[in-house]
Design an enzyme around this catalytic site. Structure first.
Site, short mmCIF file in Angstrom:
data_model
loop_
_atom_site.label_atom_id
_atom_site.label_comp_id
_atom_site.label_asym_id
_atom_site.label_seq_id
_atom_site.Cartn_x
_atom_site.Cartn_y
_atom_site.Cartn_z
N THR A 140 1.78 0.93 7.31
CA THR A 140 3.28 0.78 6.58
C THR A 140 3.17 -0.72 5.90
O THR A 140 2.77 -1.85 6.47
CB THR A 140 4.17 0.85 7.53
OG1 THR A 140 4.12 1.98 8.39
CG2 THR A 140 5.72 1.00 7.02
N PHE A 192 5.90 -3.47 4.72
CA PHE A 192 7.16 -3.81 4.72
C PHE A 192 7.45 -5.02 3.72
O PHE A 192 6.49 -5.66 3.44
CB PHE A 192 7.32 -4.52 6.24
CG PHE A 192 7.22 -3.46 7.21
CD1 PHE A 192 8.48 -2.96 7.97
CD2 PHE A 192 6.03 -3.04 7.90
CE1 PHE A 192 8.13 -2.00 8.79
CE2 PHE A 192 5.71 -2.23 8.76
CZ PHE A 192 6.85 -1.62 9.39
O1 LIG Z 1 11.13 3.53 13.67
C1 LIG Z 1 10.35 2.30 13.77
O2 LIG Z 1 9.79 1.87 14.66
C2 LIG Z 1 10.28 1.79 12.40
O3 LIG Z 1 10.04 0.64 12.42
C3 LIG Z 1 10.43 2.46 10.96
C4 LIG Z 1 9.27 3.30 10.47
C5 LIG Z 1 9.56 3.52 9.21
O4 LIG Z 1 10.68 3.54 8.52
O5 LIG Z 1 8.59 4.32 8.61
C6 LIG Z 1 8.26 2.15 10.32
C7 LIG Z 1 6.89 2.35 10.66
C8 LIG Z 1 6.47 3.66 11.41
O6 LIG Z 1 5.64 4.53 10.53
C9 LIG Z 1 7.70 4.57 11.71
C10 LIG Z 1 9.09 4.21 11.19
#
Ligand SMILES: O=C(O)C(=O)C[C@]1(C(=O)O)C=C[C@@H](O)C=C1
Length: 284
Positions: A167, A169
């Site tokens: 992911t 950010f």
């Molecule tokens: O739900 C979480 O723990 C988040 O930080 C959000 C979130 C997202 O929005 O994609 C971040 C990374 C993971 O892929 C799953 C969820």
């Protein structure tokens, strides 16, 4: 300021970027923007894209609606674990709770377990909910840190189908940072164009001509102005969907190539905003 309860992957990303920071959890992404605007927090961190699920569109829209600056990016491998209350075995589970992205990324959760799935705003809130309500038939997809924080057991580790589930950010602040050229920087912009053949090719050419690599392009509808009316001599009055284009490119605004490219784009873009110029995360 991070969206999600303590133990969320966004909090992990914040701690990766700023190991000694104090994180403030919030429920909605927009709350994070507002907290920084109101000086309640120094920075906001939010997921913008995921290597398996793609762009997080709502956050693109928020970047434009608010006037914060992107000052950094964090790329983070989210390791999803299947959690449950201590003593509960996998066979006892009737449902699994988590963020939709986490639920979608694992075949174990999608098909093998054969249980219902319930969407929750973030992975850590799902863990907190199951723990505080003592739900003995509910599993959770969340991080190992969430298991520790909420006293859950890890039934299975790294359950995501794609082991490199990355992911990206963005870190946002009230003020931009000074662009530099002594390390790799990226710039993010958003713009609109007139309707017509080849207009997007022309816009992308301003980067290609200067050997500037693009790392991301995203288009979003113009909210409140869905259709653009164009009077055309051939087709008469035509209505088109109107788009905003978001682009990330690999150059610093301190680099004359980037300044010239944006000067060139400005000659024909109907709107152009620099969302931020920030160091690239090269840690992965
Ligand atoms: O739900 C979480 O723990 C988040 O930080 C959000 C979130 C997202 O929005 O994609 C971040 C990374 C993971 O892929 C799953 C969820």
């Amino acid at each position: 300021m991070v969206q999600g309860s303590p133990g969320s992957f966004t909090e992990d990303a914040a701690l990766k970027a700023y190991p000694n920071c104090e994180t403030i959890p919030c429920d909605e992404f927009e709350e994070a923007f507002k907290a920084v605007e109101l000086w309640l927090a120094e920075k906001a961190i939010l997921p913008i894209e995921n290597s398996s699920g793609g762009s997080i569109h709502h956050n693109y829209d928020l970047l434009l609606r608010h006037r914060l600056h992107i000052v950094g990016e964090v790329q983070f491998v989210a390791n999803f674990c299947l959690l449950a209350l201590p003593g509960i075995r996998e066979e006892k589970l009737k449902c699994v709770l988590s963020h939709p992205q986490a639920l979608a990324s694992s075949d174990i959760v999608q098909t093998q377990l054969g249980v219902a799935r319930e969407n929750i705003d973030d992975t850590a809130s799902a863990a907190q909910y199951v723990a505080s309500n003592g739900l003995r038939d509910a599993g959770v997809v969340a991080s190992a840190r969430a298991a520790e924080i909420y006293g859950l057991n890890i039934l299975a580790d790294r359950i995501q189908d794609d082991p490199d589930n990355i992911t990206r950010f963005l870190v946002l602040a009230r003020d931009p940072i000074m662009p530099r050229t002594d390390k790799p920087f990226k710039t993010s912009i958003v713009f609109t164009l007139d309707e017509g053949p080849g207009v997007l090719t022309k816009a992308l050419a301003v980067f290609a001509l200067r050997e500037i690599n693009l790392t991301k392009i995203e288009s979003r509808p113009q909210k409140m102005r869905a259709l653009r009316v164009v009077d055309d001599s051939n087709t008469g009055r035509a209505k088109y969907f109107d788009y905003l284009f978001y682009i990330d490119f690999e150059a610093s605004m301190a680099d004359p190539r980037a300044q010239n490219a944006l000067g060139h784009l400005q000659e024909f873009a109907t709107f152009l905003r620099i969302l931020g110029c920030y160091p690239m995360d090269t840690s992965l």
